[in-house]
Design an enzyme around this catalytic site. Structure first.
Site, short mmCIF file in Angstrom:
data_model
loop_
_atom_site.label_atom_id
_atom_site.label_comp_id
_atom_site.label_asym_id
_atom_site.label_seq_id
_atom_site.Cartn_x
_atom_site.Cartn_y
_atom_site.Cartn_z
N SER A 38 0.82 -1.21 0.00
CA SER A 38 0.00 0.00 0.00
C SER A 38 0.85 1.26 0.00
O SER A 38 0.34 2.37 -0.16
CB SER A 38 -0.95 0.01 1.20
OG SER A 38 -0.22 -0.08 2.42
N TYR A 187 15.74 -9.30 14.73
CA TYR A 187 15.43 -8.90 13.35
C TYR A 187 16.21 -9.74 12.35
O TYR A 187 15.67 -10.16 11.32
CB TYR A 187 15.74 -7.42 13.16
CG TYR A 187 15.43 -6.91 11.77
CD1 TYR A 187 14.13 -6.95 11.26
CD2 TYR A 187 16.43 -6.37 10.96
CE1 TYR A 187 13.84 -6.48 10.00
CE2 TYR A 187 16.15 -5.88 9.69
CZ TYR A 187 14.86 -5.94 9.21
OH TYR A 187 14.57 -5.47 7.95
#
Length: 295
Positions: A38, A187
């Site tokens: 998006s 991460y």
């Protein structure tokens, strides 16, 4: 630094002319199913494909305007159609099995199949081990690793029916230098989990006509994750715009079908004939751009 999506970005900076990447192939008529998308890198990749006349199914969580992030899945679809493609916006969460299954089914129903899966959705938190909240740890594992695996898995029946199928994941080379695990273990584990999916699926699908590759930027890319950091507006001056990843993804997806590669954007574009990368930069000279992690 924390963010819910490391592919989120500010509006794209227009390229200087002439455009450095001259495409040799086209994505016209091909159907792309993308997680996220998006905004940011994902939207840039989708927009480049739409310019060819591709069909893009965008599954993202943002159905309503976000107070801190620009764009929704519906504004993205408008941009893609304005660029020349067909778009199917779907509000969904890659962590939800039902949402992912519904997105795959909707892509097949609307466009007759799936040719490309782009695993773009990703969460980032660079906290060290003693500082990271386990909810953030679980979020990264659920979106980055499980989401990539799930979307790829559920799309396989449709991909096997495509004459030119590809899974492209935005994840780094598997660099086992302890530096990267030691810098932000949680991460690193999450991003390397995405890359292991590329490694494993490429081997598993090598006789099925489905190419599987990863793509990673050589430099920082202008993203919301960076801009939301203290001093982020200055940091992005030493970054490149997301269009470099869009052009690199286009080159990979229109290539000869090589599989099992961990590409960098510069490597791909050099192979495509690009010699000048300055049009992608946001202000800093090339020698002062900040290198991305994991390289």
């Amino acid at each position: 630094m924390t963010s819910s999506n490391d592919a989120s970005a500010s509006p794209a900076l227009p390229f200087q002319a002439p455009h450095p990447y001259q495409a040799q192939g086209s994505l016209k008529g091909r159907t792309i199913l993308m997680s996220g998308g998006s905004r940011g890198i994902g939207l840039a990749i989708a927009t480049r494909a739409a310019r060819d006349g591709a069909n893009i199914v965008v599954m993202a969580k943002t159905g309503e305007p976000h107070p801190k992030l620009q764009g929704t899945v519906f504004t993205a679809a408008e941009q893609l159609e304005a660029a020349g493609g067909q778009a199917l916006p779907l509000v969904g969460d890659v962590r939800n099995d039902g949402d992912v299954a519904a997105a795959v089914a909707a892509a097949v129903e609307r466009f007759g199949g799936i040719d490309v899966v782009v695993n773009n959705a990703s969460a980032i938190d660079l906290s060290r081990t003693d500082a990271i909240d386990m909810k953030r740890f679980d979020l990264m594992q659920d979106i980055n690793v499980r989401g990539t695996f799930l979307l790829s898995k559920l799309a396989l029946p449709a991909l096997r029916k495509s004459g030119n199928a590809h899974i492209l994941t935005l994840s780094p080379p598997l660099n086992l230098d302890p530096k990267w695990a030691g810098a932000h273990l949680a991460y690193t584990m999450a991003k390397y989990g995405m890359s292991l999916t590329t490694l494993g699926l490429a081997e598993e699908l090598k006789n099925d006509g489905v190419a599987v590759n990863s793509l990673w930027p050589c430099t920082l890319i202008d993203t919301a994750a960076i801009r939301n950091m203290p001093g982020g507006e200055q940091i992005v001056q030493a970054a490149r715009g997301p269009e470099i990843m869009a052009d690199a993804a286009h080159a990979v997806l229109t290539g000869v079908g090589s599989t099992g590669n961990f590409y960098t954007d510069e490597q791909v574009l050099r192979d495509a004939g690009v010699t000048d990368f300055t049009p992608y930069s946001l202000g800093a000279p090339e020698e002062k751009l900040v290198a991305d992690i994991f390289l």
